[in-house]
Scaffold this motif. Structure first.
Motif: not given
Length: 127
Positions: A52, A55, A57, A79, A82-83
């Protein structure tokens, strides 16, 4: 013969993020392990947290010999956004990607997107 049950992709990450969102402070892998349901090895939790972090996150700070982790995004909607940004940033043909994305929206989602684009942009508060 017993078969191991594999969880769906992302289920553990979602559980770890939920634990971090519920916490009022950064958590170490051991602390996350304690609040997760079921039995997971601390090393598994540490691996999920490291992924995470890679990434973008979650963020991490030193907590003794370990790291303590905090979510960078505040909820599931953030989230997903963000992705989406991460995937968009990987592509050279941004107009093509956005055009294909928009072409697959339902009419309700298209209307919602138009409404959102018509609203003034409010800058995000720094965390």
């Amino acid at each position: 013969m017993t078969e191991s049950i594999r969880r769906p992709a992302g289920e553990l990450e979602a559980a770890v993020l939920s634990a971090l969102w519920a916490a009022e402070r950064p958590l170490t892998p051991a602390e996350v392990q304690q609040v997760l349901p079921g039995v997971l090895a601390r090393t598994t939790v540490a691996t999920i947290l490291a992924r995470l972090h890679d990434k973008g996150t979650v963020s991490r700070t030193r907590a003794g010999r370990a790291y303590a982790y905090s979510p960078v995004v505040e909820d599931h909607a953030a989230l997903a956004a963000h992705r989406m940004h991460t995937e968009l940033d990987k592509e050279r043909d941004r107009p093509g990607v956005l055009a294909r994305f928009v072409s697959r929206l339902t009419s309700d989602d298209e209307e919602l997107l138009r409404d959102l684009l018509a609203q003034p942009v409010v800058p995000e508060e720094p965390r």
